[in-house]
Design an enzyme around this catalytic site. Structure first.
Site, PDB file in Angstrom:
ATOM      1  N   HIS A 206       3.921  -9.296   1.103  1.00 38.83           N
ATOM      2  CA  HIS A 206       3.646  -8.361   2.194  1.00 38.83           C
ATOM      3  C   HIS A 206       4.931  -7.777   2.769  1.00 38.83           C
ATOM      4  O   HIS A 206       4.889  -6.850   3.575  1.00 38.83           O
ATOM      5  CB  HIS A 206       2.846  -9.097   3.287  1.00 38.83           C
ATOM      6  CG  HIS A 206       2.210  -8.210   4.291  1.00 38.83           C
ATOM      7  ND1 HIS A 206       2.621  -8.157   5.609  1.00 38.83           N
ATOM      8  CD2 HIS A 206       1.179  -7.331   4.182  1.00 38.83           C
ATOM      9  CE1 HIS A 206       1.872  -7.300   6.272  1.00 38.83           C
ATOM     10  NE2 HIS A 206       0.997  -6.777   5.439  1.00 38.83           N
TER      11      HIS A 206
ATOM     12  N   TYR B  33       0.444   5.547  11.978  1.00 37.38           N
ATOM     13  CA  TYR B  33       0.786   4.213  12.465  1.00 37.38           C
ATOM     14  C   TYR B  33       2.164   4.248  13.131  1.00 37.38           C
ATOM     15  O   TYR B  33       3.060   4.963  12.683  1.00 37.38           O
ATOM     16  CB  TYR B  33       0.873   3.200  11.306  1.00 37.38           C
ATOM     17  CG  TYR B  33      -0.410   2.898  10.585  1.00 37.38           C
ATOM     18  CD1 TYR B  33      -1.572   3.647  10.775  1.00 37.38           C
ATOM     19  CD2 TYR B  33      -0.469   1.842   9.678  1.00 37.38           C
ATOM     20  CE1 TYR B  33      -2.734   3.350  10.089  1.00 37.38           C
ATOM     21  CE2 TYR B  33      -1.636   1.530   8.989  1.00 37.38           C
ATOM     22  CZ  TYR B  33      -2.766   2.298   9.196  1.00 37.38           C
ATOM     23  OH  TYR B  33      -3.926   2.005   8.510  1.00 37.38           O
TER      24      TYR B  33
ATOM     25  N   ARG C 164      -5.882  -5.885   0.222  1.00 45.15           N
ATOM     26  CA  ARG C 164      -7.336  -5.747   0.361  1.00 45.15           C
ATOM     27  C   ARG C 164      -7.766  -4.289   0.462  1.00 45.15           C
ATOM     28  O   ARG C 164      -7.239  -3.518   1.264  1.00 45.15           O
ATOM     29  CB  ARG C 164      -7.810  -6.526   1.592  1.00 45.15           C
ATOM     30  CG  ARG C 164      -9.323  -6.551   1.754  1.00 45.15           C
ATOM     31  CD  ARG C 164      -9.711  -7.456   2.896  1.00 45.15           C
ATOM     32  NE  ARG C 164      -9.515  -8.861   2.556  1.00 45.15           N
ATOM     33  CZ  ARG C 164      -9.239  -9.797   3.454  1.00 45.15           C
ATOM     34  NH1 ARG C 164      -9.091  -9.479   4.716  1.00 45.15           N
ATOM     35  NH2 ARG C 164      -9.094 -11.059   3.077  1.00 45.15           N
TER      36      ARG C 164
ATOM     37  N   HIS D 122       1.490  -0.595  15.186  1.00 43.47           N
ATOM     38  CA  HIS D 122       1.712  -1.420  13.997  1.00 43.47           C
ATOM     39  C   HIS D 122       3.104  -2.048  13.963  1.00 43.47           C
ATOM     40  O   HIS D 122       3.387  -2.877  13.097  1.00 43.47           O
ATOM     41  CB  HIS D 122       1.490  -0.562  12.740  1.00 43.47           C
ATOM     42  CG  HIS D 122       1.198  -1.322  11.496  1.00 43.47           C
ATOM     43  ND1 HIS D 122       2.107  -1.442  10.469  1.00 43.47           N
ATOM     44  CD2 HIS D 122       0.112  -2.020  11.100  1.00 43.47           C
ATOM     45  CE1 HIS D 122       1.588  -2.160   9.489  1.00 43.47           C
ATOM     46  NE2 HIS D 122       0.374  -2.532   9.846  1.00 43.47           N
TER      47      HIS D 122
ATOM     48  N   ARG E 159       0.880  -1.177   0.000  1.00 43.28           N
ATOM     49  CA  ARG E 159       0.000   0.000   0.000  1.00 43.28           C
ATOM     50  C   ARG E 159       0.913   1.221   0.000  1.00 43.28           C
ATOM     51  O   ARG E 159       1.710   1.399   0.905  1.00 43.28           O
ATOM     52  CB  ARG E 159      -0.885   0.051   1.249  1.00 43.28           C
ATOM     53  CG  ARG E 159      -1.795  -1.143   1.452  1.00 43.28           C
ATOM     54  CD  ARG E 159      -2.706  -0.909   2.670  1.00 43.28           C
ATOM     55  NE  ARG E 159      -3.207  -2.148   3.223  1.00 43.28           N
ATOM     56  CZ  ARG E 159      -4.263  -2.806   2.782  1.00 43.28           C
ATOM     57  NH1 ARG E 159      -4.933  -2.319   1.763  1.00 43.28           N
ATOM     58  NH2 ARG E 159      -4.653  -3.930   3.355  1.00 43.28           N
TER      59      ARG E 159
END
Length: 713
Positions: A465, A498, A435, A619, A405
């Site tokens: 990821h 985050y 997602r 995070h 992202r």
């Protein structure tokens, strides 16, 4: 005073609690396979959402931010129904029910989810109507209801309706030639009861009015028609007030808002030839998946509610009748419509370490010693600068990066495109299946390709990821690799909200490892031998298990601290249970889902689990192993979940510099000392919020880190 989650009073005064903890007889060996040793992941996720909601009652947060927490709860619940509830329903629909370690079947889980979610959502609207709105009224911020409009305001609303709403709204009368419309996921709609015949002699008695998605759900009234303060009106109120203009000559017997949540998970077949094309096709269907939840105004007649349930194929347990707007997420607009900085968090300036500021280039700083940044307290700009400088530096030959992202219009994407335009070899591994970021990632992939970047989409079946940048630079006749590894995404906005670690190094072994990982992602071949990194799906899981087992061998001299977002992987949990039984002191800082049951005699006596919630979304992922005074510390992109450890491309990277190890341990100790923003998971599954004891200093970990790293108290 403590606040407890999981032991809420129900309407009849009885407590609803998880199953009691059974204490095994002395000497009895505990069966690690027993279902009572594990919490259900869906119910655990619901509890995290509830802890977010409870922030709306925490007066240490500014008022507008408390409202934002209430909205975030709605957003979290939307995704919970779109993905988790939808997934359980799919299992039942296709006869694919699977029994998890907790022993709860999907049908049973859905029943408990419905019961708990109804309790939480009822409480959310109670907080909104009886706490937040009254407190905002005291601050002269008003949500002006229809019954409160002055004649001048009513006239302004009428003009707004005729100028802005009427030209774009499409009312749909229901009759044989106008079947029930296919409504978009999570859209605001109205079901209208009508009486009378229209111009064609039709007498349907019912209509649907979809609210235009292009219009704001909250509108600010002009100051000149108000008596001071900030005055806001809901789009739904405007449509309610003027429904008769949508059906001229008909009698409006009732108008009620509703909203349908649909299955939004994407399912791609295994035999596609082009991932990007297949994904574009699936994105269109996401808006119209099977219904999973119906939200409707609490004054809607039951016969209309039943009509909607039948139309969407839902049951009574799937309807949520609410006292207020059906989409509280749209209240986030208050933050931009209301100019009250005194009611929001004060700003701060993230710092840049002196090591970076004192050097001419980022490469000079990294060569001196590795850099560890803790966002958002420390600036994300050095990560962007690494790419910007690499793009312009004639000594840089190649750049490779993973993108999960980042935003299609980010500075990072622009830096990669600039590097490609300058003739450098630039490769981007774009994960299209992040997602709810799929469309944005398709766009950024196109932008990069147009600039000459080589774009690949990772490995089918394994989401990429891992967060990695590799810069290859010629220095003094040889090539040197510079690496960035992170626990979070390459998204500058997220880096302000985050908490994440960024690690930059030119360590030869790590550079070689990252280069091999990119080879595996972009090419084909056997798994290559990696020296320092752990990487999923190959070594990360088994290396974590071996490190836990090593601590278990140390017995009561062992020490484990793990900070992650979720813990559900059963083998990892079993290893932690065994380490606890061996006497290892274990602290787990798990923000959200946790399937491990702590503090159970004979099973997990020495395991403590806490969740930290505050201004920033926690995070960072850290795995700390004491190793009898010679600690091994790994930061990672991976949580303790099956998908991260076994079916994704993930990395865990070592922190080896003694000063940086000490910094990470200090951060972890700060979280462990938190006595006001932390919630302790109990053996029965409830959470209790920590509070300072009488005379004890208040420790809010995020505020301590903010002051330590920025100097702002």
């Amino acid at each position: 005073m403590t606040t407890e989650i999981g032991t809420k009073l129900t309407g009849d005064g009885e407590h609803s609690v998880p199953a009691p903890v059974e204490v095994p007889p002395v000497g009895e060996v505990i069966n690690l396979e027993a279902s009572e040793n594990y919490f259900n992941r869906e119910l655990s996720q619901l509890q995290f959402n509830y802890r977010v909601l409870k922030q709306a009652l925490d007066t240490t947060h500014p008022l507008i931010n408390r409202l934002i927490f209430c909205c975030i709860f709605s957003s979290n619940m939307d995704e919970f129904f779109e993905i988790r509830v939808a997934g359980l329903r799919q299992q039942i629909k296709y006869g694919r029910e699977t029994l998890g370690a907790d022993g709860i079947m999907p049908e049973q889980a859905l029943g408990e989810i419905s019961r708990v979610a109804h309790e939480y959502i009822d409480e959310q609207y109670d907080i909104l109507n009886h706490v937040l709105i009254p407190e905002m009224e005291k601050e002269n911020i008003h949500f002006v209801r229809r019954r409160e409009w002055t004649p001048e305001q009513a006239e302004w609303v009428r003009n707004y309706f005729e100028d802005e709403i009427l030209p774009v709204v499409s009312p749909i009368g229901l009759d044989p030639s106008h079947p029930f419309p296919r409504l978009v996921n999570k859209s605001l709609n109205f079901i209208v009861e009508l009486d009378g015949k229209d111009a064609f002699g039709r007498e349907t008695g019912m209509a649907i009015v979809p609210a235009p998605r292009s219009l704001p759900r909250l509108v600010r009234l002009p100051d000149e028609i108000c008596n001071g303060g900030e005055n806001l009106v809901f789009l739904s109120s405007m449509i309610h007030a003027h429904t008769d203009e949508l059906f001229p000559g008909m009698e409006i017997k009732g108008c009620y808002q509703f909203r349908l949540t649909r299955n939004a998970d994407l399912e791609l077949e295994d035999d596609f030839e082009d991932l990007a094309s297949a994904l574009r096709g699936e994105l269109l269907s996401r808006r119209f998946g099977d219904g999973v939840r119906l939200e409707v105004a609490d004054n809607c007649p039951q016969e209309l509610v039943q009509f909607l349930l039948t139309e969407f194929g839902l049951a009574e347990k799937d309807v949520y009748q609410v006292n207020g707007p059906v989409n509280l997420t749209r209240l986030l607009a208050v933050n931009s419509l209301v100019d009250r900085p005194d009611l929001t968090y004060s700003g701060f300036s993230p710092t840049i370490p002196k090591q970076i500021r004192s050097k001419e280039t980022i490469f000079d700083a990294i060569r001196k010693r590795p850099i560890l940044l803790h966002h958002p307290f420390q600036n994300f700009s050095p990560v962007v600068d690494l790419l910007r400088q690499a793009a312009k530096d004639p000594q840089v030959l190649a750049i490779r990066q993973t993108l999960y992202r980042s935003g299609a219009n980010s500075e990072i994407v622009e830096a990669l495109a600039d590097a490609a335009r300058r003739g450098k070899e630039v490769t981007a591994v774009v994960e299209l299946r992040a997602r709810f970021s799929e469309a944005e990632n398709l766009e950024l992939a196109s932008r990069l390709q147009e600039a000459g970047v080589i774009v690949v989409y990772g490995v089918v079946g394994y989401k990429t990821h891992a967060k990695m940048i590799l810069v290859v630079r010629r220095e003094e006749g040889r090539l040197r690799r510079y690496v960035h590894l992170g626990t979070g995404n390459y998204h500058a906005d997220n880096a302000r909200l985050y908490t994440d670690y960024s690690f930059m190094t030119c360590d030869e072994s790590i550079g070689d490892d990252v280069n091999k990982l990119f080879q595996q992602l972009t090419g084909m071949g056997k798994a290559l031998k990696i020296k320092k990194l752990f990487h999923a799906p190959f070594t990360l899981h088994k290396r974590l298990l071996s490190l836990i087992e090593r601590e278990a061998e140390l017995g009561d001299k062992g020490r484990i601290i793990i900070k992650i977002n979720a813990l559900t992987e059963i083998q990892l949990i079993k290893a932690l249970y065994r380490a606890s039984q061996a006497g290892v002191e274990i602290d787990l800082i798990v923000r959200g889902i946790c399937s491990l049951r702590p503090g159970v005699p004979g099973l997990s006596d020495s395991i403590r689990v806490r969740s930290i919630l505050g201004r920033f979304l926690e995070h960072t992922r850290v795995y700390y192993f004491g190793n009898d005074g010679k600690p091994d510390v790994y930061c990672s992109s991976a949580d303790g979940m099956e998908r991260n450890l076994l079916s994704r491309v993930e990395t865990a990277f070592p922190i080896e510099d003694p000063e940086l190890i000490a910094r990470v341990r200090e951060d972890l100790d700060t979280y462990l000392s938190d006595n006001c923003q932390s919630w302790m998971l109990q053996p029965d599954g409830s959470y209790i919020q920590n509070q300072p004891a009488e005379g004890e200093e208040r420790v809010a970990s995020q505020l301590v880190l903010l002051e330590r790293l920025t100097g702002k108290s």
